[in-house]
Scaffold this motif. Structure first.
Motif, PDB file in Angstrom:
ATOM      1  N   ILE A 107      42.797  40.796  48.569  1.00  0.00           N
ATOM      2  CA  ILE A 107      43.943  41.506  48.021  1.00  0.00           C
ATOM      3  C   ILE A 107      43.740  41.844  46.501  1.00  0.00           C
ATOM      4  CG2 ILE A 107      45.469  39.493  47.551  1.00  0.00           C
ATOM      5  CD1 ILE A 107      47.906  41.783  48.298  1.00  0.00           C
ATOM      6  N   ASP A 108      43.668  43.221  46.306  1.00  0.00           N
ATOM      7  CA  ASP A 108      43.409  43.522  44.982  1.00  0.00           C
ATOM      8  C   ASP A 108      44.166  44.911  44.342  1.00  0.00           C
ATOM      9  OD1 ASP A 108      42.029  43.389  42.717  1.00  0.00           O
ATOM     10  OD2 ASP A 108      40.218  44.453  43.179  1.00  0.00           O
ATOM     11  N   ASP A 109      43.963  45.206  43.342  1.00  0.00           N
ATOM     12  CA  ASP A 109      44.870  46.278  42.900  1.00  0.00           C
ATOM     13  C   ASP A 109      44.075  47.034  41.925  1.00  0.00           C
ATOM     14  OD1 ASP A 109      45.321  44.603  40.785  1.00  0.00           O
ATOM     15  OD2 ASP A 109      47.124  46.058  40.155  1.00  0.00           O
ATOM     16  N   THR A 110      44.598  48.234  41.292  1.00  0.00           N
ATOM     17  CA  THR A 110      43.947  49.158  40.439  1.00  0.00           C
ATOM     18  C   THR A 110      43.572  48.284  38.951  1.00  0.00           C
ATOM     19  OG1 THR A 110      45.737  50.359  39.623  1.00  0.00           O
ATOM     20  CG2 THR A 110      44.424  51.269  41.035  1.00  0.00           C
ATOM     21  N   GLY A 317      37.616  35.970  42.196  1.00  0.00           N
ATOM     22  CA  GLY A 317      36.466  36.219  41.416  1.00  0.00           C
ATOM     23  C   GLY A 317      36.010  37.743  41.784  1.00  0.00           C
ATOM     24  N   ALA A 318      35.274  38.109  40.858  1.00  0.00           N
ATOM     25  CA  ALA A 318      34.763  39.609  40.805  1.00  0.00           C
ATOM     26  C   ALA A 318      34.203  39.974  42.145  1.00  0.00           C
ATOM     27  CB  ALA A 318      33.570  39.633  39.688  1.00  0.00           C
ATOM     28  N   GLU A 319      33.753  39.099  42.924  1.00  0.00           N
ATOM     29  CA  GLU A 319      33.097  39.224  44.296  1.00  0.00           C
ATOM     30  C   GLU A 319      34.452  39.780  45.313  1.00  0.00           C
ATOM     31  OE1 GLU A 319      33.146  36.275  43.097  1.00  0.00           O
ATOM     32  OE2 GLU A 319      33.123  34.904  44.354  1.00  0.00           O
ATOM     33  N   PHE A 320      35.596  39.375  44.757  1.00  0.00           N
ATOM     34  CA  PHE A 320      36.921  39.803  45.514  1.00  0.00           C
ATOM     35  C   PHE A 320      37.330  40.885  44.894  1.00  0.00           C
ATOM     36  CE2 PHE A 320      36.090  35.180  46.284  1.00  0.00           C
ATOM     37  CZ  PHE A 320      35.791  35.253  47.445  1.00  0.00           C
ATOM     38  N   SER A 321      36.914  41.668  43.977  1.00  0.00           N
ATOM     39  CA  SER A 321      37.437  42.715  43.503  1.00  0.00           C
ATOM     40  C   SER A 321      37.177  43.927  44.548  1.00  0.00           C
ATOM     41  CB  SER A 321      36.615  43.277  42.224  1.00  0.00           C
ATOM     42  OG  SER A 321      35.361  43.679  42.621  1.00  0.00           O
ATOM     43  N   ILE A 322      38.009  45.083  44.583  1.00  0.00           N
ATOM     44  CA  ILE A 322      37.664  46.023  45.662  1.00  0.00           C
ATOM     45  C   ILE A 322      36.491  46.782  45.207  1.00  0.00           C
ATOM     46  CG2 ILE A 322      38.939  47.974  44.166  1.00  0.00           C
ATOM     47  CD1 ILE A 322      39.602  49.180  47.031  1.00  0.00           C
ATOM     48  N   VAL A 323      35.926  46.990  44.111  1.00  0.00           N
ATOM     49  CA  VAL A 323      34.633  47.508  43.859  1.00  0.00           C
ATOM     50  C   VAL A 323      33.466  46.582  44.537  1.00  0.00           C
ATOM     51  CG1 VAL A 323      32.705  47.973  42.123  1.00  0.00           C
ATOM     52  CG2 VAL A 323      35.326  48.872  41.987  1.00  0.00           C
ATOM     53  N   GLU A 324      33.601  45.424  44.346  1.00  0.00           N
ATOM     54  CA  GLU A 324      32.387  44.540  44.830  1.00  0.00           C
ATOM     55  C   GLU A 324      32.659  44.433  46.496  1.00  0.00           C
ATOM     56  OE1 GLU A 324      29.739  44.527  43.154  1.00  0.00           O
ATOM     57  OE2 GLU A 324      30.890  45.002  41.237  1.00  0.00           O
ATOM     58  N   THR A 325      33.632  44.414  46.635  1.00  0.00           N
ATOM     59  CA  THR A 325      33.964  43.999  48.240  1.00  0.00           C
ATOM     60  C   THR A 325      33.586  45.348  49.129  1.00  0.00           C
ATOM     61  OG1 THR A 325      36.011  42.799  47.856  1.00  0.00           O
ATOM     62  CG2 THR A 325      35.813  43.847  49.911  1.00  0.00           C
TER      63      THR A 325
ATOM     64  N   VAL B 109      33.800  46.510  37.582  1.00  0.00           N
ATOM     65  CA  VAL B 109      34.354  47.489  36.977  1.00  0.00           C
ATOM     66  C   VAL B 109      33.526  48.628  36.498  1.00  0.00           C
ATOM     67  CG1 VAL B 109      35.702  48.016  34.741  1.00  0.00           C
ATOM     68  CG2 VAL B 109      35.876  45.604  35.477  1.00  0.00           C
ATOM     69  N   PRO B 110      33.591  49.723  37.251  1.00  0.00           N
ATOM     70  CA  PRO B 110      32.583  50.779  37.021  1.00  0.00           C
ATOM     71  C   PRO B 110      32.696  51.505  35.524  1.00  0.00           C
ATOM     72  CG  PRO B 110      33.988  51.333  38.887  1.00  0.00           C
ATOM     73  CD  PRO B 110      34.628  50.060  38.094  1.00  0.00           C
ATOM     74  N   ARG B 111      31.721  51.922  35.183  1.00  0.00           N
ATOM     75  CA  ARG B 111      31.545  52.590  33.492  1.00  0.00           C
ATOM     76  C   ARG B 111      32.182  53.888  33.603  1.00  0.00           C
ATOM     77  NH1 ARG B 111      28.407  50.205  29.709  1.00  0.00           N
ATOM     78  NH2 ARG B 111      27.794  52.582  29.078  1.00  0.00           N
ATOM     79  N   TYR B 112      33.650  53.904  33.626  1.00  0.00           N
ATOM     80  CA  TYR B 112      34.393  55.245  33.666  1.00  0.00           C
ATOM     81  C   TYR B 112      34.046  55.874  32.438  1.00  0.00           C
ATOM     82  CZ  TYR B 112      36.795  53.863  37.958  1.00  0.00           C
ATOM     83  OH  TYR B 112      37.245  53.645  39.294  1.00  0.00           O
ATOM     84  N   LYS B 113      33.812  55.168  31.200  1.00  0.00           N
ATOM     85  CA  LYS B 113      33.732  55.849  30.054  1.00  0.00           C
ATOM     86  C   LYS B 113      32.390  55.718  29.427  1.00  0.00           C
ATOM     87  CE  LYS B 113      38.571  55.363  29.022  1.00  0.00           C
ATOM     88  NZ  LYS B 113      38.890  56.785  28.733  1.00  0.00           N
TER      89      LYS B 113
END
Lengths: 421, 140
Positions: A107-110, A317-325, B109-113
């Motif tokens: 579970i993650d959010d913006t 952890g970062a591996e559970f961020s939406i981006v890395e997931t 965290v993508p590099r948005y900026k």
């Protein structure tokens, strides 16, 4: 808790400022006029032109079938992802956390790719924060750092920070307040700051903070880029003399630093000699609520993985961020609530959502909903359903529905999905 | 795709910083699929000198690309008095997100900026439409 000053007032859920002085005119089951809100708030409260329908595989179905299909997808998923919730009430968020636990989801959010680090530092009491009400009544030095409130939160200045004649600031901006902007460009916010705009190069925030700390410590500040040292000394002097200072942190600062250490160091230095606070410029109206609710439950504000059948097993952890997931193609189904990752994430990462079954719960059509396997329309919170939310400064704000709808609130949809699992 | 045409045009390296625009945000509340949202999103705002170097005028289309993807947007002036050669601005939107790298160094965290990209004239080409985002891939 915020108490509405007038019984005709409503709360705007356009952003995390949660303006509580909104008057509306209704007619034919819609809000036809919105008074007091900013441009974005008016648009939010009037509703979108493309409301979402309940669908499965692109075919319109009744909502019960859509909920059943959603439950089927989540039951069969081995590693589901639950994402969004920044536009949901506290109760809906708690329900989503319960659902994530039950199905063993990430579970993650913006906040995972915006104000997460700032909120984490506040929740862990590494940085002192305050309320917007105290800013209105007491703040004499206001700093917008990498934040352009004119565009992100247009009523920030007039309702809380710069223009109001607060209890201890009866002479308002003309005499009682100083507004500073630190940014890489002369934004609309920087223009309001006039000659108190400090323009720094891209990615130079950490270096500028170091120089500022030196200046505050009585040393001669140094920077590797062209900058009038006298102006850094002048800025340090203003900050030092503040009786109630507040730094509003925007994504310009958050994205420029690797972690919050420089900001913590600056805040510590400022609080050795004056009285400083920090508030993150949270975007979505209840993103902070989600972070607080998940933090209360797990000790983490985002990027959490629950183990199915074991409510005590929480990984973070970062591996559970939406981006890395999504980057690791680690999710085999996604439940997206009040968010549009296909629009807001890097396209190359979001494309994984096109290869897995996605369920969207939203009042309106989004890029993500148009590619989703199941869509479930929900009530627009603050307009069509009530609840509570956490403002950007951590204050809880309650709101009542303004107009009726037959679309259920997020909380009810999530409850029904859980029942159907 | 007439790619040769783009290669013949002068190319210019920029670092793109995304930002919020209240008019674009308000329009998005009404519809993400509207012409108005496209108009306010699909734009790259550049230093006046950089626009000249590209050999284009404000309102012309330009292709912005890197290893992550490619979009065609309109060129606008940033309107800032201070020169910001090599730095360009795009409103945060699906158009700017096409250019973001998948590599976040594991940070999530993508590099948005801080998006490195190359800009060149796309005179006569249309702006990347909303339909493009509903395709299964935008990688070129």
């Amino acid at each position: 808790m915020v108490t509405l000053l007038n019984e005709n007032y409503h709360v705007c859920t356009g952003c995390a400022l949660l303006c509580d002085d909104i008057e509306v005119v209704t007619g034919s089951g819609r809000i036809t006029e919105v008074k007091t809100a900013c441009r974005k708030g008016v648009a939010r409260m009037k509703g979108c032109s493309e409301p979402m329908s309940p669908t499965v595989d692109g075919q319109e179905v009744d909502i019960d079938n859509a909920i059943g299909a959603a439950a089927g997808i989540l039951s069969n998923a081995r590693s589901p992802l639950v994402f969004g919730l920044g536009n949901s009430t506290n109760m809906a968020q708690k329900k989503a956390i319960e659902l994530a636990k039950r199905i063993g989801a990430v579970i993650d959010d913006t906040s995972s790719f915006c104000q997460g680090p700032t909120l984490e530092a506040i929740f862990n009491e590494n940085i002192r924060s305050t309320t917007l009400d105290d800013v209105r009544n007491k703040a004499d030095v206001i700093v917008y750092w990498g934040a352009d409130a004119s565009n992100s939160h247009p009523r920030h200045f007039s309702k809380y920070s710069y223009f109001p004649r607060g209890q201890e600031r009866q002479r308002g901006w003309e005499e009682d307040r100083i507004m500073i902007t630190i940014d890489i460009r002369r934004s609309h916010t920087a223009k309001i700051s006039g000659d108190k705009f400090y323009q720094i190069p891209l990615q130079a925030d950490a270096e500028f903070i170091d120089a500022l700390i030196d200046a505050l410590s009585g040393k001669v500040p140094k920077v590797s880029f062209g900058f009038d040292i006298k102006r850094i000394l002048e800025l340090a002097n203003i900050l030092k003399k503040a009786r109630f200072g507040t730094i509003f942190v925007g994504l310009g600062l958050v994205y420029s630093i690797d972690n919050m250490d420089p900001v913590v160091k600056l805040m510590d230095k400022l609080n050795e000699m004056s009285n400083f606070h920090l508030i993150p410029m949270v975007g979505h109206y209840n993103m902070r609520g989600f972070n607080q609710n998940l933090f209360n439950e797990t000790g983490y504000l985002n990027r959490v993985k629950f183990e199915k059948g074991d409510s005590t097993d929480v990984q973070h952890g970062a591996e559970f961020s939406i981006v890395e997931t999504l980057n690791n193609k680690a999710a085999d189904a996604a439940l997206v609530i009040g968010s549009d990752p296909l629009s807001s994430l890097p396209r190359v990462i979001a494309e994984h959502l096109l290869n897995i079954p996605v369920i969207t719960i939203d009042p309106c059509e989004t890029f993500t909903s148009r590619k989703a396997k199941v869509t479930i329309p929900s009530a627009l919170s603050g307009v069509e359903c009530g609840g509570s939310a956490i403002r950007m400064d951590g204050v809880e704000v309650k709101f009542e529905p303004i107009i009726e709808t037959n679309r259920p609130p997020d909380e009810e949809i999530l409850t029904r999905i859980m029942e159907a699992l | 795709m007439e790619f040769g045409k783009f290669l013949a045009a002068p190319e210019y390296k920029v670092t793109i910083v995304t930002y919020r625009d209240i008019f674009q945000s308000a329009v998005m509340e009404g519809s993400r699929f509207s012409e108005e949202y496209l108009k306010l999103s699909a734009v790259i705002r550049m230093d006046a000198g950089d626009i000249k170097k590209l050999g284009v005028k404000e309102g012309d289309t330009a292709v912005v690309r890197n290893d992550s993807g490619k979009v065609i947007v309109r060129v606008g002036s940033s309107g800032y008095d201070a020169s910001h050669q090599g730095i360009a601005y795009m409103p945060n939107s699906p158009w700017s997100n096409v250019l973001l790298s998948a590599d976040t160094g594991g940070s999530g965290v993508p590099r948005y900026k801080g998006i490195e990209a190359v800009v060149s004239s796309a005179k006569g080409e249309s702006v990347t439409g909303v339909d493009g985002f509903l395709e299964n891939t935008m990688k070129h």
